[in-house]
Design a protein around this motif. Structure first.
Motif, PDB file in Angstrom:
ATOM      1  N   ALA A  20      98.637  -9.739  22.000  1.00 44.53           N
ATOM      2  CA  ALA A  20      97.586  -9.963  22.996  1.00 44.53           C
ATOM      3  C   ALA A  20      96.885  -8.663  23.394  1.00 44.53           C
ATOM      4  N   GLU A  21      97.556  -7.522  23.161  1.00 41.57           N
ATOM      5  CA  GLU A  21      96.997  -6.226  23.556  1.00 41.57           C
ATOM      6  C   GLU A  21      96.344  -5.487  22.397  1.00 41.57           C
ATOM      7  N   LEU A  22      96.404  -6.076  21.193  1.00 45.36           N
ATOM      8  CA  LEU A  22      95.976  -5.361  19.994  1.00 45.36           C
ATOM      9  C   LEU A  22      94.497  -4.995  20.008  1.00 45.36           C
TER      10      LEU A  22
ATOM     11  N   GLY B 250      95.340  -1.672  13.264  1.00 49.27           N
ATOM     12  CA  GLY B 250      96.307  -2.361  14.107  1.00 49.27           C
ATOM     13  C   GLY B 250      97.545  -2.892  13.415  1.00 49.27           C
ATOM     14  N   GLU B 251      97.559  -2.906  12.086  1.00 53.27           N
ATOM     15  CA  GLU B 251      98.683  -3.506  11.364  1.00 53.27           C
ATOM     16  C   GLU B 251     100.015  -2.808  11.652  1.00 53.27           C
TER      17      GLU B 251
ATOM     18  N   PRO C  93      90.163  -2.055   0.908  1.00 49.71           N
ATOM     19  CA  PRO C  93      88.783  -2.570   1.004  1.00 49.71           C
ATOM     20  C   PRO C  93      88.704  -4.032   1.408  1.00 49.71           C
ATOM     21  N   ARG C  94      89.818  -4.763   1.347  1.00 47.11           N
ATOM     22  CA  ARG C  94      89.814  -6.185   1.677  1.00 47.11           C
ATOM     23  C   ARG C  94      90.166  -6.464   3.131  1.00 47.11           C
ATOM     24  N   LYS C  95      90.486  -5.401   3.863  1.00 50.39           N
ATOM     25  CA  LYS C  95      90.865  -5.588   5.259  1.00 50.39           C
ATOM     26  C   LYS C  95      89.787  -5.067   6.196  1.00 50.39           C
ATOM     27  N   ARG C  96      89.666  -5.736   7.320  1.00 55.35           N
ATOM     28  CA  ARG C  96      88.754  -5.261   8.352  1.00 55.35           C
ATOM     29  C   ARG C  96      89.389  -4.072   9.076  1.00 55.35           C
TER      30      ARG C  96
ATOM     31  N   ARG D  18      94.028   5.215  12.135  1.00 55.57           N
ATOM     32  CA  ARG D  18      95.191   4.520  11.589  1.00 55.57           C
ATOM     33  C   ARG D  18      96.453   5.371  11.735  1.00 55.57           C
ATOM     34  N   ALA D  19      96.324   6.678  11.471  1.00 56.22           N
ATOM     35  CA  ALA D  19      97.479   7.575  11.619  1.00 56.22           C
ATOM     36  C   ALA D  19      97.916   7.672  13.072  1.00 56.22           C
ATOM     37  N   LEU D  20      96.951   7.722  13.994  1.00 53.70           N
ATOM     38  CA  LEU D  20      97.271   7.857  15.411  1.00 53.70           C
ATOM     39  C   LEU D  20      97.843   6.571  15.999  1.00 53.70           C
ATOM     40  N   ALA D  21      97.638   5.446  15.317  1.00 57.66           N
ATOM     41  CA  ALA D  21      98.016   4.145  15.872  1.00 57.66           C
ATOM     42  C   ALA D  21      99.515   4.013  16.115  1.00 57.66           C
ATOM     43  N   VAL D  22     100.334   4.767  15.368  1.00 53.86           N
ATOM     44  CA  VAL D  22     101.793   4.681  15.556  1.00 53.86           C
ATOM     45  C   VAL D  22     102.317   5.828  16.427  1.00 53.86           C
ATOM     46  N   GLN D  23     101.399   6.491  17.137  1.00 56.06           N
ATOM     47  CA  GLN D  23     101.736   7.522  18.125  1.00 56.06           C
ATOM     48  C   GLN D  23     102.558   8.665  17.524  1.00 56.06           C
ATOM     49  N   PRO D  24     102.018   9.324  16.487  1.00 61.50           N
ATOM     50  CA  PRO D  24     102.762  10.399  15.825  1.00 61.50           C
ATOM     51  C   PRO D  24     102.757  11.693  16.627  1.00 61.50           C
ATOM     52  N   GLU D  25     103.650  12.597  16.219  1.00 60.74           N
ATOM     53  CA  GLU D  25     103.683  13.946  16.785  1.00 60.74           C
ATOM     54  C   GLU D  25     103.180  14.978  15.790  1.00 60.74           C
TER      55      GLU D  25
END
Length: 345
Positions: free
Chosen positions: A153-155, A141-142, A132-135, A192-199
């Motif tokens: 720069a691409e985030l 993107g973390e 809750p403390r993070k945007r 958030r789950a998709l951000a690390v390019q999962p399979e």
């Protein structure tokens, strides 16, 4: 409103014959922790080891690339624990987990990192699983930034693309989770789950906390992502209507064990295991013919002290003496349909 009508038809995805994930005899046990008084008493009276909760008990499963395997069972049966074991949140107590044909225990550090990123989990309560403390920008993107999947720069553009993909307005990325609705927060969790390019995605009751109309929207999103990104799902749910709609195959779990696995159409048309039949009989249906409601007798036994033999024998209307002593083996009852019941001979 009927979720089946809202969600439309399931898109057909290409399913490989080769298992992407394979579990062989996987178990997960939790041991209770003694407090100071219990420790002193144990030493005085020579009390042995504490009893363990058998949350997952000798589970073997195969999930093929591109498919959706629905995992169904009552609350407390161990399905969420199994999902956490698959996602690497809980270490397994026994058994083997293979990723693309290789045991995860034999992967080197670099391979293990890729495998860990490849399997991501989406939780039931998005408010509890989001900081809750993070945007939103930082929540999504973390991980890709930390793992070097995107440059600083691409985030912003990367987060914009993910938010758009899951149906969120990218201009909201500086907001906090409490400024979103339940359905929007679940979309943040998906991004958030998709951000690390999962399979592979483990979806643990991912639509259970949402309104029916929002459930349909999120299910449609899951299916679009499956088709567009080639994802594989372990879809955990207690809602048989949702599972029937979204899954290619269904696995039924009871007290830590898988008791039946079958293609979705086959399982709903010709259930074999008495527990599966009892679950399907309790689905509410609109019909002009009066139907007497007969709830399943008894309660789920404690995983601290599971009954011997077939775990379901304490509630089964067809129980035999053999059921109380001997654990039934999985047997093929039709093509792609296996069941663990002594009634199968």
């Amino acid at each position: 409103m009927n979720i089946m009508e809202e969600a439309g038809t399931v898109a057909q995805a290409t399913i490989s014959d080769t298992p992407l994930l394979r579990l062989v005899g996987v178990a997960k046990r939790f041991s209770a922790q003694r407090d100071i008084v219990d420790t002193v008493l144990a030493r005085l009276i020579g009390k042995g080891s504490l009893p363990a909760v058998h949350a997952v008990d000798d589970v073997s499963l195969e999930i093929r690339k591109g498919e959706v395997l629905g995992l169904v069972g009552e609350s407390g049966c161990g399905k969420s624990t199994l999902g956490r074991v698959v996602a690497g949140i809980h270490p397994k107590s026994a058994g083997t987990m293979e990723w693309k044909g290789i045991s995860v225990d034999r992967l080197d550090a670099q391979q293990r990192k890729r495998q860990t990123l490849a399997i991501q989990m989406i939780f039931q309560d998005p408010m509890a699983s989001l900081n809750p403390r993070k945007r939103v920008r930082d929540i999504i993107g973390e991980a890709p930034l930390a793992h070097g999947l995107v440059k600083p720069a691409e985030l912003e553009a990367y987060v914009d693309d993910l938010m758009t993909r899951v149906g969120l307005d990218p201009t909201y990325q500086l907001r906090y989770p409490h400024q979103f609705s339940g359905g929007q927060r679940q979309r943040i969790g998906i991004a958030r789950a998709l951000a690390v390019q999962p399979e592979f995605l483990v979806c643990d009751e991912s639509v259970a906390a949402l309104d029916v109309s929002v459930q349909a929207q999120v299910i449609n999103l899951f299916m679009r992502l499956r088709e567009g990104l080639g994802l594989t799902y372990l879809f955990i749910s207690h809602d048989l209507g949702v599972v029937e709609h979204i899954s290619d195959r269904v696995a039924i779990m009871y007290l830590g064990r898988i008791v039946e696995v079958a293609p979705t159409v086959e399982l709903f048309a010709q259930p074999n295991h008495p527990y599966t039949k009892a679950l399907l009989a309790e689905i509410p249906r609109i019909s002009l013919t009066p139907r007497e409601f007969n709830p399943m007798k008894g309660e789920l036994p404690s995983p601290l002290d599971p009954p011997p033999g077939c775990h379901f024998h304490t509630r089964c209307p067809f129980v035999m003496e053999r059921c109380k002593q001997e654990r039934p083996e999985m047997k093929t009852v039709a093509q792609g349909h296996i069941s663990a019941c002594h009634l199968n001979g």
